[in-house]
Design a protein around this motif. Structure first.
Motif, PDB file in Angstrom:
ATOM      1  N   HIS A  73       5.338  -2.987   4.447  1.00 39.11           N
ATOM      2  CA  HIS A  73       3.930  -2.948   4.048  1.00 39.11           C
ATOM      3  C   HIS A  73       3.821  -3.266   2.547  1.00 39.11           C
ATOM      4  O   HIS A  73       4.584  -2.710   1.743  1.00 39.11           O
ATOM      5  CB  HIS A  73       3.387  -1.549   4.337  1.00 39.11           C
ATOM      6  N   MET A  75       2.003  -2.255   0.307  1.00 40.79           N
ATOM      7  CA  MET A  75       1.774  -1.093  -0.568  1.00 40.79           C
ATOM      8  C   MET A  75       3.088  -0.459  -1.028  1.00 40.79           C
ATOM      9  O   MET A  75       3.134   0.214  -2.056  1.00 40.79           O
ATOM     10  CB  MET A  75       0.926  -0.037   0.167  1.00 40.79           C
ATOM     11  N   VAL A  76       4.142  -0.652  -0.230  1.00 42.01           N
ATOM     12  CA  VAL A  76       5.456  -0.108  -0.611  1.00 42.01           C
ATOM     13  C   VAL A  76       5.822  -0.578  -2.010  1.00 42.01           C
ATOM     14  O   VAL A  76       6.291   0.191  -2.850  1.00 42.01           O
ATOM     15  CB  VAL A  76       6.544  -0.570   0.397  1.00 42.01           C
ATOM     16  N   ALA A  79       3.698   0.960  -4.763  1.00 41.65           N
ATOM     17  CA  ALA A  79       4.151   2.323  -5.048  1.00 41.65           C
ATOM     18  C   ALA A  79       5.481   2.325  -5.811  1.00 41.65           C
ATOM     19  O   ALA A  79       5.675   3.119  -6.731  1.00 41.65           O
ATOM     20  CB  ALA A  79       4.303   3.096  -3.735  1.00 41.65           C
ATOM     21  N   VAL A 157      10.853   5.309   2.466  1.00 42.93           N
ATOM     22  CA  VAL A 157       9.693   5.449   3.360  1.00 42.93           C
ATOM     23  C   VAL A 157      10.104   6.055   4.702  1.00 42.93           C
ATOM     24  O   VAL A 157       9.249   6.520   5.451  1.00 42.93           O
ATOM     25  CB  VAL A 157       8.936   4.107   3.569  1.00 42.93           C
ATOM     26  N   HIS A 281       5.519   7.396  -3.236  1.00 43.63           N
ATOM     27  CA  HIS A 281       5.116   7.103  -1.851  1.00 43.63           C
ATOM     28  C   HIS A 281       4.174   8.178  -1.298  1.00 43.63           C
ATOM     29  O   HIS A 281       3.312   7.879  -0.482  1.00 43.63           O
ATOM     30  CB  HIS A 281       6.344   6.924  -0.950  1.00 43.63           C
ATOM     31  N   PHE A 284       0.770   7.129  -2.871  1.00 46.94           N
ATOM     32  CA  PHE A 284       0.179   5.900  -2.343  1.00 46.94           C
ATOM     33  C   PHE A 284      -0.105   5.963  -0.839  1.00 46.94           C
ATOM     34  O   PHE A 284      -1.027   5.310  -0.366  1.00 46.94           O
ATOM     35  CB  PHE A 284       1.073   4.686  -2.655  1.00 46.94           C
ATOM     36  N   SER A 285       0.712   6.724  -0.090  1.00 47.20           N
ATOM     37  CA  SER A 285       0.504   6.762   1.370  1.00 47.20           C
ATOM     38  C   SER A 285      -0.347   7.948   1.795  1.00 47.20           C
ATOM     39  O   SER A 285      -0.891   7.968   2.895  1.00 47.20           O
ATOM     40  CB  SER A 285       1.857   6.840   2.094  1.00 47.20           C
ATOM     41  N   LYS A 287       0.897  10.682   2.576  1.00 44.42           N
ATOM     42  CA  LYS A 287       1.739  11.471   3.506  1.00 44.42           C
ATOM     43  C   LYS A 287       2.656  12.396   2.703  1.00 44.42           C
ATOM     44  O   LYS A 287       3.159  12.009   1.654  1.00 44.42           O
ATOM     45  CB  LYS A 287       2.614  10.538   4.362  1.00 44.42           C
TER      46      LYS A 287
END
Ligand code: GAP
Length: 446
Positions: A73, A75-76, A79, A157, A281, A284-285, A287
């Motif tokens: 992804h 976004m990885v 981040a 991730v 991460h 940005f995620s 999670k």
């Protein structure tokens, strides 16, 4: 015996091409700069390099393996800091139009064109090293994905997936081997710096506060690993990163360096990445990437100690270190100088070569039968019947084959063969029905 080690890369490049280790990519079209193909022997050799690392990592109870996708992804990379920070400052020479990295052309604080020596250069512009491509049928801003520039992010991730599915308790590590891509500005020195390469990375997740202790433990563990690779110890050293050299994520870093023919250079990086990656991460995620310690009832974001080595670069170091030219007494082989790739047996692409003394069918059949038997027993066994036995020994020396088994006319009578040792050039007469045990023992105690 007089021994000469490798002093220039060109000699190795030539051997690698001649003997099927490494070829220039797309050679018939003039080659593609900084990309290399591993030939039949090179592919097997490189596989063994990977296997050696993989076993050293994953045969421990505290490290598990992973094989993540190259495309991730986008976004990885936001981040991780690669979209904004993974770049080199480039300048153009206004006189000769050469483009080069500013930091490699500084002399007394001034930028001087490495091609023509002019000081008339443009302001630096940042050039991102990530390769971009598009996912799906529409090539627009929204479909940009990157070829990963490091394997590490696939591990970060997946931290939670691995920890939960494998019920791992901290400290534990995740190891991975895979391709990475960097649009390097100054690739070169054969396979040392390329734009497509393979990495072998391990991220070890620890409790904050124990990180520097683990950092030291990993430095020692990795040093011990290199000793098992048969590399001369005086060709290896640690080099600490000063504050200005530290990557944006690193709290402490040491390189393991090898003295290549072009000088001391990085083989592996050992980094204390703190909680930088997991925190980024999480941010940005959205999670949670925390760890709950049952024993102490504490929740924390683990710190990471990373060991990262290029597979191609380690393969190159092993090739450089193995190369030697020896002046030998006549009587063994062909001529009085031989080139030997003195691989540790676990890296030799051919472990044992079976050679019939002549092309007479009974010798060929017996030799082939012995080769097939060794192959079935899991050895990389070659068969060669062309040219004189001396020439064949030299050929096997040049690709680093530890043992040569010669089948002669006597073999048909006494059911024995002659086994020649690559390094000592000594010969033993061995019963054919004992050959597997003999080979196993000799390779284990080479
Ligand atoms: N995850 C951390 C990381 O990727 P790195 O120091 O940039 O750290 C780790 O890379 C190792 O990967 C290096 O020590 C080197 O062995 C290898 N490597 C990096 N860039 C390379 C390139 N362009 N060609 C070949 N190997 C490379």
């Amino acid at each position: 015996m007089q021994v000469k080690y490798l002093t220039d890369l060109a000699t190795l490049v030539s051997l690698c091409k001649r003997r099927g280790f490494v070829f220039q990519s797309s050679e018939i079209y003039g080659g593609l700069n900084s990309c290399w193909d591993y030939g039949p022997l090179g592919a097997n050799f490189k596989l063994k390099v990977k296997l050696s690392w993989w076993k050293a990592m994953t045969r421990r109870t505290d490290i598990v393996g992973l094989d993540a996708a190259i495309l991730m992804h986008p976004m990885v990379w936001k981040a991780s800091g690669h979209v904004d920070g993974f770049s080199d400052p480039l300048v153009d020479c206004k006189s000769c139009k050469t483009r080069f990295r500013q930091d490699t052309a500084m002399v007394d604080g001034k930028v001087i064109c490495p091609n023509c020596g002019s000081k008339d250069v443009t302001e630096p512009r940042n050039f991102n090293l990530m390769f971009q491509t598009h996912m799906g049928p529409v090539a627009d801003e929204g479909s940009i994905v990157y070829l990963r520039p490091e394997t590490a992010q696939g591990i970060f991730v997946n931290f939670d997936n691995v920890q939960v599915s494998m019920r791992k308790k901290i400290p534990f590590g995740i190891a991975q081997i895979g391709k990475s891509f960097r649009n390097e500005i100054t690739p070169g020195n054969f396979t040392f710096r390329t734009r497509e390469f393979e990495q072998m990375e391990m991220q070890y997740f620890v409790k904050p506060g124990t990180d520097m202790e683990w950092f030291e433990t990993w430095k020692k563990t990795r040093w011990d690993y290199y000793k098992t690779c048969g590399i001369r110890e005086e060709k290896l050293r640690f080099k600490e990163h000063g504050p200005k050299e530290l990557a944006h994520y690193a709290k402490a870093a040491f390189d393991v360096q090898y003295e290549f023919p072009m000088g001391w250079n990085e083989l592996e990086g050992i980094h204390n990445r703190s909680d930088f990656d997991l925190s980024q991460h999480m941010k940005f995620s959205g999670k949670k990437l925390e760890y709950f310690d049952e024993a102490s009832k504490e929740k924390f974001i683990p710190y990471v100690i990373e060991t990262a080595v290029g597979c191609d670069r380690l393969a190159l170091a092993i090739l450089c270190d193995a190369y030697r030219e020896e002046v030998v007494a006549s009587g063994d082989g062909d001529g009085d100088t031989r080139v030997v790739m003195g691989f540790a047996p676990q890296f030799a692409p051919v472990q044992v070569a079976v050679l019939p003394l002549s092309k007479k069918p009974p010798l060929q059949e017996l030799a082939m039968k012995i080769r097939d038997h060794l192959s079935q027993k899991d050895y990389d066994a070659d068969y060669d019947e062309s040219a004189s036995i001396g020439k064949r020994y030299r050929r096997q020396d040049e690709i680093g084959t530890p043992l040569c088994v010669t089948v002669d006319f006597e073999s048909l009578e006494d059911k024995k063969v002659t086994v020649r040792h690559r390094d000592k050039m000594t010969q033993d007469r061995v019963a054919i029905d004992q050959i597997e045990t003999y080979v196993k023992d000799k390779l284990a105690n080479f």
